[in-house]
Design a protein around this motif. Sequence first.
Motif, PDB file in Angstrom:
ATOM      1  N   PHE A   1       4.986   0.646  -0.769  1.00 36.76           N
ATOM      2  CA  PHE A   1       4.758   0.906   0.647  1.00 36.76           C
ATOM      3  C   PHE A   1       6.067   1.300   1.335  1.00 36.76           C
ATOM      4  O   PHE A   1       6.113   2.244   2.126  1.00 36.76           O
ATOM      5  CB  PHE A   1       4.144  -0.328   1.323  1.00 36.76           C
ATOM      6  CG  PHE A   1       4.021  -0.179   2.813  1.00 36.76           C
ATOM      7  CD1 PHE A   1       2.990   0.559   3.372  1.00 36.76           C
ATOM      8  CD2 PHE A   1       4.965  -0.754   3.665  1.00 36.76           C
ATOM      9  CE1 PHE A   1       2.889   0.719   4.755  1.00 36.76           C
ATOM     10  CE2 PHE A   1       4.870  -0.605   5.042  1.00 36.76           C
ATOM     11  CZ  PHE A   1       3.832   0.138   5.589  1.00 36.76           C
TER      12      PHE A   1
ATOM     13  N   GLU B   1       7.041   4.571   3.462  1.00 35.08           N
ATOM     14  CA  GLU B   1       7.513   4.430   4.845  1.00 35.08           C
ATOM     15  C   GLU B   1       8.832   5.208   5.036  1.00 35.08           C
ATOM     16  O   GLU B   1       9.000   5.928   6.027  1.00 35.08           O
ATOM     17  CB  GLU B   1       7.719   2.935   5.117  1.00 35.08           C
ATOM     18  CG  GLU B   1       8.019   2.578   6.549  1.00 35.08           C
ATOM     19  CD  GLU B   1       8.005   1.054   6.753  1.00 35.08           C
ATOM     20  OE1 GLU B   1       8.664   0.329   5.978  1.00 35.08           O
ATOM     21  OE2 GLU B   1       7.326   0.603   7.690  1.00 35.08           O
TER      22      GLU B   1
ATOM     23  N   PRO C   1      -0.821  -7.335   5.235  1.00 39.54           N
ATOM     24  CA  PRO C   1      -0.747  -8.041   3.949  1.00 39.54           C
ATOM     25  C   PRO C   1       0.293  -9.146   3.927  1.00 39.54           C
ATOM     26  O   PRO C   1       0.103 -10.149   3.235  1.00 39.54           O
ATOM     27  CB  PRO C   1      -0.386  -6.941   2.946  1.00 39.54           C
ATOM     28  CG  PRO C   1      -0.407  -5.657   3.665  1.00 39.54           C
ATOM     29  CD  PRO C   1      -0.641  -5.879   5.113  1.00 39.54           C
TER      30      PRO C   1
HETATM   31  C1  S3P Z   1       4.859  -4.782   8.270  1.00 44.05           C
HETATM   32  C2  S3P Z   1       4.308  -4.502   9.496  1.00 44.05           C
HETATM   33  C3  S3P Z   1       3.106  -3.675   9.649  1.00 44.05           C
HETATM   34  C4  S3P Z   1       2.955  -2.726   8.468  1.00 44.05           C
HETATM   35  C5  S3P Z   1       2.994  -3.479   7.178  1.00 44.05           C
HETATM   36  C6  S3P Z   1       4.323  -4.236   6.989  1.00 44.05           C
HETATM   37  C7  S3P Z   1       6.070  -5.633   8.212  1.00 44.05           C
HETATM   38  O1  S3P Z   1       3.184  -2.933  10.873  1.00 44.05           O
HETATM   39  O2  S3P Z   1       3.951  -1.739   8.485  1.00 44.05           O
HETATM   40  O3  S3P Z   1       1.913  -4.370   7.139  1.00 44.05           O
HETATM   41  O4  S3P Z   1       6.753  -5.637   7.175  1.00 44.05           O
HETATM   42  O5  S3P Z   1       6.389  -6.292   9.237  1.00 44.05           O
HETATM   43  P1  S3P Z   1       3.043  -3.597  12.349  1.00 44.05           P
HETATM   44  O6  S3P Z   1       4.395  -4.082  12.749  1.00 44.05           O
HETATM   45  O7  S3P Z   1       2.562  -2.489  13.201  1.00 44.05           O
HETATM   46  O8  S3P Z   1       2.056  -4.711  12.221  1.00 44.05           O
END
Ligand code: S3P
Length: 168
Positions: free
Chosen positions: A57, A61, A120
């Motif tokens: 992921f 990103e 998650p």
């Molecule tokens: C994450 C935050 C999520 C999303 C993923 C990981 C994190 O986004 O990118 O689940 O590591 O804090 P949001 O901040 O919009 O919930």
Amino acid sequence: MTRTIVLIGPMGSGKSTIGRLLAARLHIPYVDSDQLIVNHTGVDIPTIFEIEGEAGFREREAKVIADLQEQANPMVLATGGGAVLDPRNRGHLRQMGRVIYLDISVAEQLKRVRHDRNRPLLQNTDLETRLEQIARQRNHIYQQTAHWRVSGDGLRSDQVLRRILRHL
Ligand code: S3P
């Protein structure tokens, strides 16, 4: 000309809600890096974590943020809460424009992300302990990455929006 505004901060801090409002007020596009990843892959974030792990992921990103950084047009970009973990992203986000840290306490976060199934990192765990652990790991990084910090505790989105608009 309006500059790009990047919103960083923890899960539940209101990056998406405030990002949308801000973009509408400034008449520039709203972009959500998580949403772009979902659009590219065609599956939701829990599924990406399940198949590729957090590392997979994070690579996606970083790719999305690197691509966005090459765009010249101004936008409001809402990032995922962990986007600042990668130093490459921190550099790209600061190059894009004004970086605002939406800061909220763990107590406030708890109210907002309880029962959340789409994050998650918050599944099958003691929520408060997990959020505190993440805050300890990341809050200083948000602080260092941002040009400006706004506290959202006890405020409605429109109140946070007004604070941001006053500061731009
Ligand atoms: C994450 C935050 C999520 C999303 C993923 C990981 C994190 O986004 O990118 O689940 O590591 O804090 P949001 O901040 O919009 O919930």
